[in-house]
Enzyme design. Structure first.
Site, PDB file in Angstrom:
ATOM      1  N   ARG A  69       0.666  -1.254  -0.107  1.00 44.78           N
ATOM      2  CA  ARG A  69       0.201  -0.095  -0.014  1.00 44.78           C
ATOM      3  C   ARG A  69       0.854   1.271  -0.076  1.00 44.78           C
ATOM      4  NH1 ARG A  69      -3.569   2.410   4.763  1.00 44.78           N
ATOM      5  NH2 ARG A  69      -5.037   3.969   3.675  1.00 44.78           N
TER       6      ARG A  69
ATOM      7  N   HIS B  80       0.625   4.283  -2.639  1.00 46.16           N
ATOM      8  CA  HIS B  80       0.388   5.729  -2.357  1.00 46.16           C
ATOM      9  C   HIS B  80       1.602   6.720  -2.637  1.00 46.16           C
ATOM     10  CE1 HIS B  80      -2.999   5.742   0.714  1.00 46.16           C
ATOM     11  NE2 HIS B  80      -3.071   4.446   0.130  1.00 46.16           N
TER      12      HIS B  80
ATOM     13  N   ASN C 243      -3.018   9.090   4.351  1.00 54.81           N
ATOM     14  CA  ASN C 243      -1.803   8.294   4.748  1.00 54.81           C
ATOM     15  C   ASN C 243      -1.423   7.994   6.323  1.00 54.81           C
ATOM     16  OD1 ASN C 243      -0.968   8.462   1.943  1.00 54.81           O
ATOM     17  ND2 ASN C 243      -0.195  10.543   2.055  1.00 54.81           N
TER      18      ASN C 243
ATOM     19  N   HIS D 112      -5.892  -5.382  -2.826  1.00 51.50           N
ATOM     20  CA  HIS D 112      -6.736  -5.252  -1.397  1.00 51.50           C
ATOM     21  C   HIS D 112      -7.220  -6.838  -0.754  1.00 51.50           C
ATOM     22  CE1 HIS D 112      -8.600  -0.848  -1.948  1.00 51.50           C
ATOM     23  NE2 HIS D 112      -7.515  -0.933  -1.564  1.00 51.50           N
TER      24      HIS D 112
END
Length: 326
Positions: free
Chosen positions: A67, A71, A96, A193
């Site tokens: 992840r 990001h 974040n 995910h």
């Protein structure tokens, strides 16, 4: 017969990986596979062994590293700007605050600075650690062109580019398209995910106050038989920061269970469930449910994503400490 089929699949997959490696030997804008082969030949081993060591203590760190790389690339390009400390940096953006795995990157960087001072960028550590994490949770490997340099700018406002859990499919497509990623990439990457988690506050509204239907209503796309389980995990007045697996069936295994959940109305995030309910993405979800296709397509899309906005040559720098600009 089963053994023979398995061997054929293995041979095919190996061939595909080799072909992929050959075609992507040179990455985008100056990156290439094996960039550190002479300047720091042990770099990738140091990173993979560091990820393995932390994973052995906490399996959930794999999703955290994946992840974090996602990001980072979506905010200012894959330049490790998400790692920089400071009062107005990307780390401080609400989207974040749940990122984790910084200690793994710092650990790897410390070892690399001891072995090859000033050579390996934090951006490359993050890209390689994301790949290595997926491998550890039953995912497939992919080639990672390296040679990225680290950015010197990190702003809270950069997080405005990140996809949000309430984004419509059209908005999600726009955000991905702006970075050179198509709808196939969107579905494949969100499939990450399958090993992720989400805070209750990101989906509680679907169970208790889905205003798109009416105050106090439940999102009609949630399978009614799944609703009691969701409410037990995230009570209406419970801790909104509590984290729940996005794939409630196999949370630490990289597989297609996440897509199967959407098919039966058990997607956790609204933006995830939309992928099944929207005609433009439904066909891709069904295609990726084939399993082997998902792992291959995920790797292909990760390679594309990891080349977003990379800095090479004289751009950026090689940080001595990943959380600080030199």
């Amino acid at each position: 017969m089963v053994s023979g089929n398995s061997n054929q699949v293995f041979i095919l997959w190996t061939f595909l990986l080799l072909a992929m490696g050959a075609s992507l030997g040179h990455g985008h804008k100056g990156t290439r596979v094996g960039f550190y082969s002479t300047t720091c030949p042990q770099a990738e081993y140091i990173i993979s062994s560091t990820v393995q060591r932390h994973f052995n203590c906490d399996h959930t760190v794999a999703a955290g590293l994946l992840r974090m790389h996602f990001h980072d690339c979506f905010m200012r390009g894959c330049d490790a700007s998400v790692l920089i400390d400071g009062p107005n940096t990307q780390k401080k953006a609400v989207a974040n605050l749940g990122l984790r795995g910084y200690e793994v990157i710092d650990d790897a960087k410390t070892q690399l600075e001891a072995a090859c001072p000033g050579v390996v960028s934090c951006a490359d550590i993050l890209a390689l650690a994301a790949r290595d994490s997926v491998v550890l949770v039953n995912g497939s490997s992919w080639v990672v062109p390296t040679g990225r340099r680290d950015g010197r700018v990190s702003l809270v406002s950069d997080a405005d580019n990140l996809p949000a859990f309430t984004d419509s499919i059209d908005v999600q497509k726009q955000k991905f398209s702006a970075l050179g990623l198509n709808t196939q990439d969107l579905v494949a990457l969100v499939g990450g995910h399958t090993i992720g988690t989400s805070a209750c506050q990101s989906f509680q509204y679907r169970m208790y106050n889905f205003t798109k239907v009416g105050n106090g209503a439940v999102d009609p796309s949630i399978n009614p038989t799944f609703l009691p389980q969701l409410r037990a995990l995230c009570p209406q007045n419970g801790d909104g920061s509590k984290r729940v697996a996005l794939d409630t069936h196999s949370p630490i295994k990289f597989d297609t269970s996440y897509f199967r959940n959407m098919r039966i109305g058990q997607g956790i995030l609204e933006s995830d469930q939309m992928l099944w309910n929207d005609a433009s993405t439904n066909a891709i979800v069904q295609h990726l449910l084939l399993g082997l296709n998902f792992k291959m397509e995920f790797g292909n899309s990760m390679i594309k994503m990891s080349n977003i906005g990379v800095k090479t040559s004289n751009a950026g720098e090689i940080r001595q400490v990943c959380s600080k600009i030199n």
